[in-house]
Structures are given as structure tokens and as C-alpha cells.
Design a protein around this motif. Sequence first.
Motif, PDB file in Angstrom:
ATOM      1  N   THR A 108       0.826  -1.211   0.000  1.00 30.01           N
ATOM      2  CA  THR A 108       0.000   0.000   0.000  1.00 30.01           C
ATOM      3  C   THR A 108       0.857   1.258   0.000  1.00 30.01           C
ATOM      4  OG1 THR A 108      -1.699  -1.224   1.217  1.00 30.01           O
ATOM      5  CG2 THR A 108      -1.920   1.164   1.160  1.00 30.01           C
ATOM      6  N   VAL A 109       2.033   1.210   0.628  1.00 29.25           N
ATOM      7  CA  VAL A 109       2.956   2.345   0.556  1.00 29.25           C
ATOM      8  C   VAL A 109       3.367   2.583  -0.896  1.00 29.25           C
ATOM      9  CG1 VAL A 109       5.228   3.207   1.228  1.00 29.25           C
ATOM     10  CG2 VAL A 109       3.785   2.050   2.908  1.00 29.25           C
ATOM     11  N   VAL A 110       3.623   1.515  -1.630  1.00 29.54           N
ATOM     12  CA  VAL A 110       3.923   1.649  -3.061  1.00 29.54           C
ATOM     13  C   VAL A 110       2.738   2.276  -3.791  1.00 29.54           C
ATOM     14  CG1 VAL A 110       4.499   0.399  -5.183  1.00 29.54           C
ATOM     15  CG2 VAL A 110       5.493  -0.323  -2.994  1.00 29.54           C
ATOM     16  N   LEU A 111       1.530   1.827  -3.443  1.00 30.73           N
ATOM     17  CA  LEU A 111       0.340   2.390  -4.082  1.00 30.73           C
ATOM     18  C   LEU A 111       0.169   3.872  -3.754  1.00 30.73           C
ATOM     19  CD1 LEU A 111      -2.289  -0.468  -3.629  1.00 30.73           C
ATOM     20  CD2 LEU A 111      -1.151   0.245  -5.737  1.00 30.73           C
ATOM     21  N   ALA A 112       0.609   4.286  -2.561  1.00 31.51           N
ATOM     22  CA  ALA A 112       0.539   5.707  -2.212  1.00 31.51           C
ATOM     23  C   ALA A 112       1.391   6.527  -3.172  1.00 31.51           C
ATOM     24  CB  ALA A 112       0.993   5.916  -0.769  1.00 31.51           C
ATOM     25  N   TYR A 113       2.551   5.995  -3.536  1.00 33.20           N
ATOM     26  CA  TYR A 113       3.408   6.658  -4.539  1.00 33.20           C
ATOM     27  C   TYR A 113       2.698   6.713  -5.888  1.00 33.20           C
ATOM     28  CZ  TYR A 113       7.196   7.091  -7.957  1.00 33.20           C
ATOM     29  OH  TYR A 113       7.979   7.477  -9.015  1.00 33.20           O
ATOM     30  N   VAL A 114       2.102   5.593  -6.288  1.00 33.75           N
ATOM     31  CA  VAL A 114       1.425   5.516  -7.580  1.00 33.75           C
ATOM     32  C   VAL A 114       0.252   6.489  -7.628  1.00 33.75           C
ATOM     33  CG1 VAL A 114       0.081   4.012  -9.097  1.00 33.75           C
ATOM     34  CG2 VAL A 114       2.138   3.128  -7.963  1.00 33.75           C
ATOM     35  N   VAL A 115      -0.531   6.527  -6.560  1.00 38.14           N
ATOM     36  CA  VAL A 115      -1.698   7.417  -6.518  1.00 38.14           C
ATOM     37  C   VAL A 115      -1.276   8.881  -6.506  1.00 38.14           C
ATOM     38  CG1 VAL A 115      -3.604   8.173  -5.037  1.00 38.14           C
ATOM     39  CG2 VAL A 115      -3.280   5.742  -5.514  1.00 38.14           C
ATOM     40  N   ALA A 116      -0.183   9.188  -5.808  1.00 37.63           N
ATOM     41  CA  ALA A 116       0.318  10.573  -5.820  1.00 37.63           C
ATOM     42  C   ALA A 116       0.666  10.995  -7.246  1.00 37.63           C
ATOM     43  CB  ALA A 116       1.546  10.688  -4.916  1.00 37.63           C
TER      44      ALA A 116
END
Length: 261
Positions: A108-116
Motif C-alpha cells: 500500500t505504501v507503493v500504491l501511495a506513490y502511484v496514486v500521488a
Amino acid sequence: MQGKLNLFLNRKTIIYLLLFTVAFLVYWATGEGHPTYYNYYVRLADAFLHGRLYLLDNPSWLNELIPFARGFYVVYPPLPAFLMTPLVAVFGLDLNQTLVSLFFGSFTVVLAYVVARDVSKNQIKDGKSNESTYLWAAILFGFSTIFWWLTSVGSVWLIAQVIATFFMFLAIHEAFNKARPLLIGLLVGASYWCRLPTILGIFFFAGLIISRQPNKEWKTKLRSALPSLVKLAIGAGIFVLFDFAYNYVRFGTPFDAGYWL
């Protein structure tokens, strides 16, 4: 051109791997130092593998089980347990539920980067993206919010929130890319079947769909958005119906009556 594309993809892959690895190690190092005792989902996954919706025993430290004639029901929505069934099939009741939490939390931390990156891509100027901004978004989300604690502990209440957040970030990613309303609805529904209150997130995506309609008047926007809103509702509604059926089999009512019992 192909070489630049490969370099960009490789760079993104490295960033993803670094974010995941660092998050996993930090969460693991700062956790409680032992697998969570509240591994309801591991036990429920084992029950699923044996064709049951209930547990056969009630350990004294698992204080939120619902007794009935043949065993004990787990009060929480079951999707995290379904996701763990392949692992429980291999490791049995020895599966470390906290490690599963670390995996989903780090992802989910990786997804936070992707969503940003997703939500700011329309603001990129001259074709240049601000990688440091995306990294800081992921770092601040992963290590400056309660998500850090939720992930590192991994107990039944907390891992449910972690996996719900995982699905919600996937829904946001989809909304800012291909924006397929049925898939968005399914992802919100999956989040709901981890942690029930997250179903309210459906209103964010409904509002996003309506606001993106080309018309100027809101009534016209709403009318043109109806087909997409129906698909969104169908996607989420599938999991709502799953939950109704799951509850009816257990409690004789479609509603989540576990805590009442």
C-alpha cells in the motif's frame, strides 16, 4: 525512444521495490516482535478450507467469537480470511498473520506513490514529473500516519483496515486512469468486505464520475453520469450481496448482527 522508455520503467520498478522493501523492514523491526495473538483470520481461513464458516474452538484470548450450537462465528467481514486461504493451505494455523499485514501494508505504501503520481499528472509541466513529491507522499503516508502502527501489529482489527486501505488505493488508481466504474465499484466493495464503514467511499467515486461529465449544469451532469453510476453501484453491490448471504447463512438475517449477539 525505446531506450528512454525502458529506463523509465526500470526506474519506476526500482522505486517500487525500494519503497516496498524499506516499508516492510521498518514495519517488521518496529512491530511487537511476535506474531499477533489475535489471528482470527488465519483460523477462519482454515475453517473455510475445511468447508466451515465457523471455528470449532474458542481460545480464551479470542474474546470476540459468537457461540452457537456447533462452534463459534467470527464477527468480522471475511475477505481477509479468503485472501489468506492459499497461505493457510500451505502453512496451516502456523501462518503468521502479522507477516501478511506487513505485505499488504508495504504494498500500500507503493500504491501511495502511484496514486500521488496519478492525481498530479494533469499538473505536470513540460513533460517533467516531480518524483520527489511522489516519494514524499508515499513516505509521509507510510511513516507519518497511524497506518504504520496498523500494519506493524497486524491483529484482526488492524489488518482489516490495512487491506481495506489497499483496495481503496487501487480504486483511486483506477479512477484516475482507465476509470472503469464497474471495476472501481468492485474494489470499493472489496474494501467494504474487509472493513464495513469503507463502503461510504462510494460517494467519493460517484462525485468524481459526476464532476467529470462535460456538461455545465449539475442536473445534466447527473443524467449523463447515470450509466456509469449504475455500473459503480453494481460493482460494490456484488460484495454487499455477498455479505448479506454470508450473514444470512450464519445469523438468519442479511445484516451484520454479530456484535448484537
